[in-house]
Design an enzyme around this catalytic site. Structure first.
Site, PDB file in Angstrom:
ATOM      1  CE1 TYR A   1      -5.140 -11.201  -6.262  1.00  0.00           C
ATOM      2  CE2 TYR A   1      -6.793  -9.543  -6.720  1.00  0.00           C
ATOM      3  CZ  TYR A   1      -5.722  -9.999  -5.973  1.00  0.00           C
ATOM      4  OH  TYR A   1      -5.232  -9.244  -4.939  1.00  0.00           O
TER       5      TYR A   1
ATOM      6  CB  CYS B   1      -7.331  -4.101  -0.591  1.00  0.00           C
ATOM      7  SG  CYS B   1      -8.186  -5.465  -1.363  1.00  0.00           S
TER       8      CYS B   1
ATOM      9  N   PRO C   1     -10.490   0.663  -7.454  1.00  0.00           N
ATOM     10  CG  PRO C   1     -10.635  -1.489  -8.319  1.00  0.00           C
ATOM     11  CD  PRO C   1     -10.649  -0.053  -8.725  1.00  0.00           C
TER      12      PRO C   1
ATOM     13  N   GLY D   1      -6.235   5.968  -8.433  1.00  0.00           N
ATOM     14  CA  GLY D   1      -5.946   5.200  -7.225  1.00  0.00           C
ATOM     15  C   GLY D   1      -5.208   6.015  -6.195  1.00  0.00           C
ATOM     16  NE  ARG D   2      -0.059   4.384  -7.179  1.00  0.00           N
ATOM     17  CZ  ARG D   2       1.014   4.327  -7.958  1.00  0.00           C
ATOM     18  NH1 ARG D   2       2.186   4.057  -7.427  1.00  0.00           N
ATOM     19  NH2 ARG D   2       0.904   4.525  -9.261  1.00  0.00           N
TER      20      ARG D   2
HETATM   21  C1  LIG Z   1      -3.468   0.218  -1.361  1.00  0.00           C
HETATM   22  C2  LIG Z   1      -3.855  -0.323  -2.716  1.00  0.00           C
HETATM   23  C3  LIG Z   1      -4.815  -1.332  -2.797  1.00  0.00           C
HETATM   24  C4  LIG Z   1      -5.228  -1.819  -4.047  1.00  0.00           C
HETATM   25  N1  LIG Z   1      -6.237  -2.739  -4.111  1.00  0.00           N
HETATM   26  C5  LIG Z   1      -6.747  -3.091  -5.309  1.00  0.00           C
HETATM   27  C6  LIG Z   1      -7.947  -3.848  -5.403  1.00  0.00           C
HETATM   28  O1  LIG Z   1      -8.613  -4.150  -4.408  1.00  0.00           O
HETATM   29  N2  LIG Z   1      -8.375  -4.192  -6.658  1.00  0.00           N
HETATM   30  C7  LIG Z   1      -7.704  -3.807  -7.796  1.00  0.00           C
HETATM   31  O2  LIG Z   1      -8.132  -4.135  -8.899  1.00  0.00           O
HETATM   32  N3  LIG Z   1      -6.600  -3.046  -7.731  1.00  0.00           N
HETATM   33  C8  LIG Z   1      -6.139  -2.649  -6.524  1.00  0.00           C
HETATM   34  N4  LIG Z   1      -5.083  -1.777  -6.472  1.00  0.00           N
HETATM   35  C9  LIG Z   1      -4.593  -1.175  -7.733  1.00  0.00           C
HETATM   36  C10 LIG Z   1      -5.301   0.176  -7.982  1.00  0.00           C
HETATM   37  O3  LIG Z   1      -6.707   0.026  -8.168  1.00  0.00           O
HETATM   38  C11 LIG Z   1      -4.735   0.879  -9.228  1.00  0.00           C
HETATM   39  O4  LIG Z   1      -5.071   0.133 -10.375  1.00  0.00           O
HETATM   40  C12 LIG Z   1      -3.229   1.057  -9.163  1.00  0.00           C
HETATM   41  O5  LIG Z   1      -2.835   1.590  -7.912  1.00  0.00           O
HETATM   42  C13 LIG Z   1      -2.734   1.983 -10.293  1.00  0.00           C
HETATM   43  O6  LIG Z   1      -3.420   3.207 -10.283  1.00  0.00           O
HETATM   44  P1  LIG Z   1      -2.789   4.531  -9.570  1.00  0.00           P
HETATM   45  O7  LIG Z   1      -1.469   4.758 -10.218  1.00  0.00           O
HETATM   46  O8  LIG Z   1      -3.795   5.623  -9.851  1.00  0.00           O
HETATM   47  O9  LIG Z   1      -2.638   4.238  -8.096  1.00  0.00           O
HETATM   48  C14 LIG Z   1      -4.632  -1.309  -5.232  1.00  0.00           C
HETATM   49  C15 LIG Z   1      -3.648  -0.323  -5.134  1.00  0.00           C
HETATM   50  C16 LIG Z   1      -3.272   0.190  -3.909  1.00  0.00           C
HETATM   51  C17 LIG Z   1      -2.250   1.287  -3.849  1.00  0.00           C
END
Ligand SMILES: Cc1cc2nc3c(=O)[nH]c(=O)nc-3n(C[C@H](O)[C@H](O)[C@H](O)COP(=O)(O)O)c2cc1C
Length: 354
Positions: A185, A26, A24, A324-325
């Site tokens: 949260y 945002c 997820p 995510g990213r």
């Molecule tokens: C732009 C952005 C928005 C994010 N919004 C949320 C969110 O709405 N809910 C959540 O649980 N984590 C949120 N995260 C965290 C990601 O879901 C993820 O857990 C985190 O980026 C680590 O994973 P990654 O290394 O694959 O990016 C967000 C991360 C990014 C970069």
């Protein structure tokens, strides 16, 4: 290539076609009333086309004051639900399972969008479209507004909002629901002694700090159908002295299972700015084997960016990963990571590219 990462996973009556899911994230792109826009349909639709088994739509507020910013999605008005119906239907028709994360943001709310002048570390005050944050204790996050200490009446209202939000998510066509219980949260704030310093029945020992979070899960289960799975995103630890430990969180996780939670989604830290930041590949997934002791399947996000990370993670560390990213950079990351015959795996509309 890990066959397990690409194998189906069944949770209650829902079958996820593979175990590589969109984390997820945002988009801060809701319309002024908090409803999904064309951006959401294009963004999530292209990730569905990119081969994830589940698209987890970003943290979506259960009430206006439980969003993080004024541009967050909500799911508490008929117009918002209509927009979510269009979004969930687009994700499903492209071949992925539509899921939504519900947000109950607590003290980390009423701040600016990351790219705005206010930024995500600066409060937007009530006079300028923001609102009064609520939290277990009147302890602010970094420079954000001091939250009001929640009363039992606030708690009852939030639980009612959560039941309605779960019902709305079902009506909109989502197949999987996740509670955002991590990243500082409300759920996380109640659990952590660093944010919960109450002396009533909601504070004190871990058992007491768990009471309101467990009520939150019960509220969601009340509004969410029996045949659909419920996940909770929770920290594996606080990454800070005197904060929640992994042992604490495994105790919490076992209680979540007893309340009808079907899977854990690990995402650590971010309760306070001083918490240690994990950056190494698969950082949350490394907690997976310990959390399996709670008796639930485990998913994790955190620096999954190379195809070999999938082999390392599934099934040895976790039962599924959330990306995510890497998927902001490339919506087709799963199709590329899988490396299968493009005529078998890529959308037929793109076959002439190969
Ligand atoms: C732009 C952005 C928005 C994010 N919004 C949320 C969110 O709405 N809910 C959540 O649980 N984590 C949120 N995260 C965290 C990601 O879901 C993820 O857990 C985190 O980026 C680590 O994973 P990654 O290394 O694959 O990016 C967000 C991360 C990014 C970069």
């Amino acid at each position: 290539m890990s066959d397990m990462a690409w194998s189906p996973l069944r949770l209650r009556d829902i079958t996820l076609p593979n175990r590589v899911w969109l984390s997820p994230m945002c988009q801060y792109s809701a319309d002024p009333e908090g409803a999904p826009t064309d951006w959401h349909v294009a963004h999530y639709g292209s990730r569905a086309a990119g081969g994830v088994g589940m698209v987890m739509v970003e943290c979506t507020g259960v009430a206006p004051d439980m969003r993080t910013t004024t541009r967050d999605l909500g799911i508490y008005t008929p117009e918002q639900v209509a927009g979510h119906r269009r979004l969930a239907s687009a994700i499903a028709s492209i071949g992925s399972v539509p899921a939504i994360q519900l947000g109950v943001a607590g003290r980390k709310t009423s701040h600016g969008v990351p790219w705005g002048n206010a930024g995500s570390r600066q409060t937007v005050p009530p006079g300028e479209g923001g609102w009064q944050p609520l939290a277990p204790s009147a302890l602010p996050f970094a420079g954000l507004a001091v939250p009001a200490e929640m009363t039992t009446r606030d708690g009852s209202r939030i639980l009612e909002d959560m039941v309605l939000a779960a019902r709305n998510a079902d009506r909109a066509g989502y197949q999987v629901l996740e509670l955002h219980g991590a990243n500082g949260y409300l759920f996380h704030e109640f659990l952590s002694p660093l944010a919960n310093q109450r002396s009533d029945e909601w504070g004190g020992s871990l058992d007491r700090r768990m009471r309101f979070p467990l009520e939150m899960v019960r509220a969601l289960r009340t509004g969410w159908p029996e045949d659909k799975p419920l996940l909770v995103r929770l920290p594996a630890e606080d990454l800070l002295t005197d904060g929640l430990t992994t042992d604490d969180m495994i105790t919490v996780a076992a209680r979540l299972g007893a309340e009808g939670v079907d899977m854990l989604d690990l995402s650590s830290g971010a309760l306070v700015p001083e918490a240690r930041r994990l950056t190494e590949p698969l950082h949350n997934a490394h907690y997976g084997p310990a959390f399996r002791a709670a008796g639930l399947p485990v998913a994790a996000s955190g620096a999954v960016s190379e195809p070999h990370h999938l082999d390392e993670a599934v099934p040895n560390l976790v039962d599924a990963v959330l990306v995510g990213r890497a998927m902001l950079r490339d919506p087709y990351w799963p199709l590329r990571a899988r490396g299968a015959d493009p005529f078998e795996s890529w959308p037929k509309q793109y076959h002439r590219a190969f």
